[in-house]
Design an enzyme around this catalytic site. Structure first.
Site, PDB file in Angstrom:
ATOM      1  N   LYS A  27       0.913  14.503   1.211  1.00  0.00           N
ATOM      2  CA  LYS A  27      -0.539  15.012   0.835  1.00  0.00           C
ATOM      3  C   LYS A  27      -0.749  16.469   0.391  1.00  0.00           C
ATOM      4  O   LYS A  27      -1.443  16.794  -0.290  1.00  0.00           O
ATOM      5  CB  LYS A  27      -1.445  14.205   1.520  1.00  0.00           C
ATOM      6  CG  LYS A  27      -1.378  12.889   1.857  1.00  0.00           C
ATOM      7  CD  LYS A  27      -2.438  12.338   2.885  1.00  0.00           C
ATOM      8  CE  LYS A  27      -2.179  10.826   2.994  1.00  0.00           C
ATOM      9  NZ  LYS A  27      -2.948   9.965   2.279  1.00  0.00           N
TER      10      LYS A  27
ATOM     11  N   HIS B 166       0.803  -1.350  -0.023  1.00  0.00           N
ATOM     12  CA  HIS B 166      -0.021  -0.113  -0.070  1.00  0.00           C
ATOM     13  C   HIS B 166       0.772   1.350   0.204  1.00  0.00           C
ATOM     14  O   HIS B 166       0.164   2.272   0.199  1.00  0.00           O
ATOM     15  CB  HIS B 166      -0.995   0.088   1.113  1.00  0.00           C
ATOM     16  CG  HIS B 166      -2.123  -0.977   1.335  1.00  0.00           C
ATOM     17  ND1 HIS B 166      -3.023  -0.621   0.764  1.00  0.00           N
ATOM     18  CD2 HIS B 166      -1.993  -2.171   1.679  1.00  0.00           C
ATOM     19  CE1 HIS B 166      -4.117  -1.995   0.851  1.00  0.00           C
ATOM     20  NE2 HIS B 166      -3.444  -2.800   1.373  1.00  0.00           N
TER      21      HIS B 166
ATOM     22  N   LYS C 198      -8.533  14.188   4.796  1.00  0.00           N
ATOM     23  CA  LYS C 198      -7.605  12.824   4.684  1.00  0.00           C
ATOM     24  C   LYS C 198      -6.551  12.990   5.970  1.00  0.00           C
ATOM     25  O   LYS C 198      -6.492  14.074   6.425  1.00  0.00           O
ATOM     26  CB  LYS C 198      -6.724  12.840   3.286  1.00  0.00           C
ATOM     27  CG  LYS C 198      -6.055  14.018   2.899  1.00  0.00           C
ATOM     28  CD  LYS C 198      -5.429  13.969   1.454  1.00  0.00           C
ATOM     29  CE  LYS C 198      -6.256  13.808   0.286  1.00  0.00           C
ATOM     30  NZ  LYS C 198      -6.404  12.637  -0.376  1.00  0.00           N
ATOM     31  N   ARG C 199      -5.761  11.795   5.982  1.00  0.00           N
ATOM     32  CA  ARG C 199      -4.624  11.968   6.901  1.00  0.00           C
ATOM     33  C   ARG C 199      -3.592  13.501   6.768  1.00  0.00           C
ATOM     34  O   ARG C 199      -3.570  13.514   5.342  1.00  0.00           O
ATOM     35  CB  ARG C 199      -3.707  10.870   7.034  1.00  0.00           C
ATOM     36  CG  ARG C 199      -4.445   9.821   7.883  1.00  0.00           C
ATOM     37  CD  ARG C 199      -4.820   9.982   9.322  1.00  0.00           C
ATOM     38  NE  ARG C 199      -3.718   9.982  10.267  1.00  0.00           N
ATOM     39  CZ  ARG C 199      -3.442   9.193  11.137  1.00  0.00           C
ATOM     40  NH1 ARG C 199      -4.144   8.303  11.490  1.00  0.00           N
ATOM     41  NH2 ARG C 199      -2.308   9.220  11.811  1.00  0.00           N
TER      42      ARG C 199
ATOM     43  N   THR D  87      -8.578   6.553  -1.921  1.00  0.00           N
ATOM     44  CA  THR D  87      -9.831   6.083  -2.109  1.00  0.00           C
ATOM     45  C   THR D  87     -10.941   7.128  -1.636  1.00  0.00           C
ATOM     46  O   THR D  87     -12.030   7.228  -2.061  1.00  0.00           O
ATOM     47  CB  THR D  87     -10.227   5.069  -0.868  1.00  0.00           C
ATOM     48  OG1 THR D  87      -9.397   5.446   0.269  1.00  0.00           O
ATOM     49  CG2 THR D  87      -9.276   3.627  -1.363  1.00  0.00           C
TER      50      THR D  87
ATOM     51  N   LYS E   9     -14.572   8.494  -3.233  1.00  0.00           N
ATOM     52  CA  LYS E   9     -15.751   8.710  -2.675  1.00  0.00           C
ATOM     53  C   LYS E   9     -16.431  10.254  -2.993  1.00  0.00           C
ATOM     54  O   LYS E   9     -17.659  10.437  -3.027  1.00  0.00           O
ATOM     55  CB  LYS E   9     -15.499   8.753  -1.166  1.00  0.00           C
ATOM     56  CG  LYS E   9     -15.277   7.135  -0.613  1.00  0.00           C
ATOM     57  CD  LYS E   9     -14.575   7.053   0.824  1.00  0.00           C
ATOM     58  CE  LYS E   9     -13.744   5.952   1.097  1.00  0.00           C
ATOM     59  NZ  LYS E   9     -12.707   5.893   2.071  1.00  0.00           N
TER      60      LYS E   9
HETATM   61  O1  NBY Z   1      -3.775   2.753   1.870  1.00  0.00           O
HETATM   62  C1  NBY Z   1      -2.958   4.036   2.301  1.00  0.00           C
HETATM   63  C2  NBY Z   1      -2.256   4.862   0.847  1.00  0.00           C
HETATM   64  O2  NBY Z   1      -1.730   5.741   1.444  1.00  0.00           O
HETATM   65  C3  NBY Z   1      -3.518   5.082   0.025  1.00  0.00           C
HETATM   66  O3  NBY Z   1      -2.922   5.705  -1.191  1.00  0.00           O
HETATM   67  C4  NBY Z   1      -4.314   3.845  -0.372  1.00  0.00           C
HETATM   68  O4  NBY Z   1      -5.403   4.302  -0.902  1.00  0.00           O
HETATM   69  C5  NBY Z   1      -4.588   3.207   0.934  1.00  0.00           C
HETATM   70  C6  NBY Z   1      -5.551   1.873   0.573  1.00  0.00           C
HETATM   71  O5  NBY Z   1      -4.729   1.119  -0.279  1.00  0.00           O
HETATM   72  N1  NBY Z   1      -2.015   3.663   3.071  1.00  0.00           N
HETATM   73  C7  NBY Z   1      -2.410   3.594   4.523  1.00  0.00           C
HETATM   74  O6  NBY Z   1      -3.596   4.230   4.966  1.00  0.00           O
HETATM   75  N2  NBY Z   1      -1.543   3.225   5.381  1.00  0.00           N
HETATM   76  C8  NBY Z   1      -1.663   3.229   6.636  1.00  0.00           C
HETATM   77  O7  NBY Z   1      -2.367   3.512   7.211  1.00  0.00           O
HETATM   78  C9  NBY Z   1      -0.451   2.624   7.709  1.00  0.00           C
HETATM   79  C10 NBY Z   1      -0.830   2.360   8.909  1.00  0.00           C
HETATM   80  C11 NBY Z   1       0.194   2.007   9.749  1.00  0.00           C
HETATM   81  C12 NBY Z   1       1.361   1.645   9.488  1.00  0.00           C
HETATM   82  C13 NBY Z   1       1.926   1.997   7.936  1.00  0.00           C
HETATM   83  C14 NBY Z   1       0.702   2.549   7.152  1.00  0.00           C
HETATM   84  N3  NBY Z   1       2.401   1.326  10.171  1.00  0.00           N
HETATM   85  O8  NBY Z   1       3.637   0.820   9.594  1.00  0.00           O
HETATM   86  O9  NBY Z   1       2.109   1.168  11.234  1.00  0.00           O
END
Ligand code: NBY
Length: 838
Positions: free
Chosen positions: A570, A373, A564-565, A672, A676
């Site tokens: 971003k 991701h 978004k975050r 995503t 939406k």
């Molecule tokens: O996943 C997101 C991507 O940034 C976004 O582009 C994509 O649409 C979405 C679904 O595929 N990634 C994401 O949300 N990542 C995290 O929330 C996340 C959470 C924890 C950690 C890493 C990433 N971690 O290493 O703890």
């Protein structure tokens, strides 16, 4: 075991007060639950009591489906997707379940008959915020689609006691408040203590020879933790299927503290119990950054081991052999957070079930598929070898052995290429030694996918290039999607009603049918109604903003939204630079013809991410100045909506005119939120990043506001030596915007507050804000002009919705089923399984 004969008559009637769907049975069940479960009668009941009574009423109506589904999967030994994710950002359950069961209207009526208001009751629910952002919400959308498409599936994750923190804003700054979502009880879960399992941690390993003379390894742990499953029902949209989300909660095992109890250390034993429960206490609040904390690794092995043991129990229970594991289950890894699955499945099969390495490896590799991701280097998980070995000594041995065998193969394919071996190794040995989780996932799985076409290409060319050269056949792309049930039907009833009236209601589970709207795009009366719906939705959000932020918002203004975050890549601060520029222009030329705009922001910053927190502070600082400037009245407003979560997202998307998707090209894996917004009639301003590329292809370039460098241009600019200072010196408006931040215009004259943010932009600017600024501002001018032509804008809005059918999570899941999982649909017949003794 045979139940006592006299229980045979205890059958529950399908159409009775617990399950009936007429207003009368619903009302009776509701009052019954209020009395017998909440222990309240109407005069003493709170709104929350009423919510609970209603939630139990709905849950009872799910149970028939839930039990029939479980029974069908068990009897048929159906191939099942095990979706492993550290996060499931489910959002409120009541409304969504009403939609999927098709009883929203009748329940609304029944509740109204009792003098209550369904919207108010839904507000009472504490939403399960067990995720950070896109990744966690994607998992939730996929569960909805798997159930809707009748795909047997089990979601596996962690029942965090505290989900993502609640965000408060004080003096313009983010303050984190713990999310005690379970405080008043959770009616949507069933504990299943009878299926609890033990998970080992720490200690050491010992080799021994078993009775048949085989070399074996035994793991003597330092600590054992019990995982107790809690099940949540996942109802499909108007199908009988009701799948399960199984979340693990950590507890101390009874036997463990009993030993200490005998030694007389009762309080020590209780301490241990507390420390065990810490494991599932809190969700790590980071997105796209890995912190490398021991507790986080412990959480990962905890839910992975619990889930794999659960799958092995199910396999045995259905009378299937270990060798049939990969026929019964396909395990999808939602990023590398569950990647330790590769080592844990090997360990369980060899050490606990006596399989040979080769047999275990064959099963493992056939069963696991991995989704990546992220392209952010800092998000790629790696664990210091020492820490890993202390917590998981046996897994480290197994990983070394996997690595040894893997590198042998690489050496055979690419002789004399020691650089390649170093790059591919599961162990990073460039300095302190680390276990690379993405490498473990790539080696241990049969499928590797990115989440949008561009993202997958960049994985193949860059982040996972060496693996692509080795295993091109494993790579595939699965563009993300979102569920139209939650993000259209539930969140935007006005648009839904109009769509149903125009093209019927089958689009809800066949989203490409939205195409039929295209014929209406030029129809003036349709356009008028469409516009009125957007205005009504904007009015609702304006009322919310009046309450939350104390601002008077003009619903006629252009609602320009970025939610978004908060992350530098971003680029929320690029949005802010445009706002400041527009402000300066309007101050200099009060007669400038631009439509009134309301800039709306929302999103959480990771608590330790200081620059992201400064970005929030900057938005609020700019809001304070602009919203208090009488000259800006009715022209510009800036709003930061606190605590962006699933519930708030559902309010925002339907009210947006413009969707900001402005990440630096090559950084957002998919996005995503972009989908939406467009599904709710917003037009996008965006870069060629992630799924924006595909969205623009679908809706048409003329219905999308494109700006900015492309990914190849980004690389080229960086390679040639990017100097943000040149852009600063070369563009007076950009200089003025940055200078005004630096001198304290948006921090009450304090010239220090935003210095780190601006210094970083001027000296480094890793996400090329300054390079993209001019094109962005010019593009925003075109947006403003287009918005002034209502007919033109409405047409774009309609065509965006009409052409977004591809981005249903149903389509994504069908793609996974066809290319990766090979799981046939299993239709469910409702049978009376409440009947005992069968
Ligand atoms: O996943 C997101 C991507 O940034 C976004 O582009 C994509 O649409 C979405 C679904 O595929 N990634 C994401 O949300 N990542 C995290 O929330 C996340 C959470 C924890 C950690 C890493 C990433 N971690 O290493 O703890």
């Amino acid at each position: 075991m045979q139940p006592a004969a006299n229980l045979n008559h205890a059958a529950v009637q399908v159409e009775d007060d617990r399950t009936g769907l007429t207003p009368e049975t619903l009302k009776r069940a509701f009052l019954d639950n209020l009395f017998y479960i909440q222990g309240k009668f109407p005069r003493l009941a709170t709104q929350h009591d009423y919510y609970m009574a209603l939630a139990y009423t709905v849950r009872d109506r799910l149970l028939q489906r839930w039990i029939s589904t479980a029974a069908a999967y068990t009897e048929q030994g159906s191939r099942t997707v095990a979706y492993l994710s550290a996060e499931f950002l489910m959002g409120p359950q009541l409304g969504h379940n009403l939609v999927n069961l098709g009883i929203y209207d009748i329940v609304q009526q029944a509740v109204a008959d009792l003098g209550l208001n369904l919207d108010e009751l839904m507000e009472q629910e504490a939403e399960p915020g067990l995720g950070n952002g896109g990744l966690g919400r994607l998992a939730a959308c996929y569960l909805d689609s798997m159930a809707t498409l009748e795909v047997p599936s089990l979601g596996y994750g962690i029942r965090y006691e505290f989900g993502i923190f609640r965000q408060d804003i004080r003096n313009g700054q983010q303050v984190e408040v713990t999310d005690k979502w379970l405080r008043l009880g959770n009616p949507w879960e069933l504990p299943r203590p009878e299926w609890a399992v033990d998970v080992k941690l720490g200690g050491h390993t010992e080799a021994y020879t078993d009775r048949s003379g085989r070399y074996r390894v035994r793991w003597i742990p330092y600590q054992v933790i019990k995982g107790v499953p809690y099940d949540m029902p996942i109802a499909g949209y108007r199908t009988n299927t009701c799948n399960t989300l199984r979340l693990w909660s950590a507890q101390a095992p009874e036997a463990f503290d009993f030993e200490i109890f005998n030694s007389g250390d009762y309080l020590g034993a209780v301490q241990d119990k507390l420390s065990s429960e810490n494991l599932s206490k809190v969700l790590y609040p980071n997105d796209n950054i890995s912190q490398g904390k021991r507790l986080r690794l412990a959480q990962q092995i905890f839910f992975v081991s619990c889930s794999l043991q659960d799958m092995l129990r199910i396999l045995a229970r259905q009378g299937l052999a270990l060798s049939q594991f990969s026929q019964k289950f396909v395990i999808q890894l939602n990023d590398t957070h569950p990647a330790v699955t590769v080592a844990e499945l090997m360990r369980l099969l060899m050490d606990e079930h006596g399989l040979s390495w080769d047999a275990a490896w064959d099963i493992t590799q056939r069963s696991i598929a991995y989704t990546n991701h992220t392209l952010m280097p800092e998000a790629l998980e790696k664990w210091p070898v020492d820490m890993f070995g202390q917590l998981l000594p046996r897994h480290l041995e197994i990983i070394y052995e996997i690595n040894h065998r893997f590198l042998e193969q690489v050496r055979a394919r690419f002789p004399d290429d020691s650089d390649r071996l170093r790059r591919l190794s599961l162990i990073d040995e460039s300095g302190e030694r680390y276990v690379r989780m993405a490498h473990l996932a790539c080696v241990g799985s049969f499928s590797i996918n990115g989440v949008a076409a561009l993202h997958t290409e960049l994985l193949k060319q860059d982040v996972l290039k060496d693996f692509y050269e080795l295993y091109p056949e494993k790579f595939n792309s699965k563009t993300n999607g979102v569920t139209p049930r939650r993000f259209m039907v539930l969140s935007n009833p006005r648009q839904t009603e109009m769509l149903n009236r125009t093209i019927g209601d089958t689009w809800v589970s066949r989203l490409d049918e939205l195409k039929r709207l295209e014929a209406k795009a030029e129809d003036p009366s349709f356009q008028h109604d469409w516009h009125m719906i957007k205005q009504a939705n904007k009015g609702d959000l304006a009322n919310y903003m009046a309450k939350q932020n104390g601002l008077v918002i003009n619903p006629e203004s252009l609602f320009d939204v970025q939610v978004k975050r908060i992350h530098e890549y971003k680029r929320q601060h690029l949005n802010v630079l445009h706002i400041i520029t527009l402000y300066h222009r309007l101050k200099a030329s009060p007669n400038l013809e631009v439509p009134p705009r309301t800039f709306i922001f929302g999103g959480k910053a990771a608590p330790g991410y200081h620059v992201a927190k400064l970005m929030i502070r900057l938005v609020n600082g700019v809001a304070e100045v602009i919203n208090h400037d009488p000259a800006m009245r009715d022209r510009l407003k800036v709003v930061f909506l606190r605590n962006f979560n699933v519930r708030l997202a559902q309010r925002i998307y339907p009210a947006a005119d413009l969707s900001e998707q402005i990440s630096m090209a090559g950084k957002e894996a998919s996005g995503t939120g972009n989908m939406k917004f467009a599904l709710n009639g917003a037009v996008t301003i965006g870069t060629l990043d992630g799924a924006n590329v595909e969205i623009r292809d679908e809706v048409g370039a003329e219905n999308f506001f494109l700006f900015g460098l492309t990914a190849p241009e980004v690389y080229a600019l960086k390679a040639q030596g990017y100097n943000p200072w040149d852009y600063y010196q070369g563009d007076p408006e950009l200089k003025q915007a940055l200078d005004s931040i630096l001198v304290g215009t948006f921090s009450r004259g304090d010239g220090e507050v935003f210095k780190p943010l601006i210094d970083s932009l001027l000296n480094w600017d890793p996400y090329l804000l300054l390079a993209d600024y001019q094109d962005y501002v010019a593009c925003q001018e075109r947006v403003g002009q287009a918005f002034c032509d209502r007919t033109h804008w409405t047409r774009m809005s309609i065509l965006n919705v009409a052409r977004m059918g591809l981005f249903s999570s149903d389509r994504s899941i069908q793609d996974y089923c066809r290319d990766v999982w090979r799981t046939p649909a299993v239709p469910i017949e409702l049978t009376d399984h409440a009947q005992l003794g069968e």
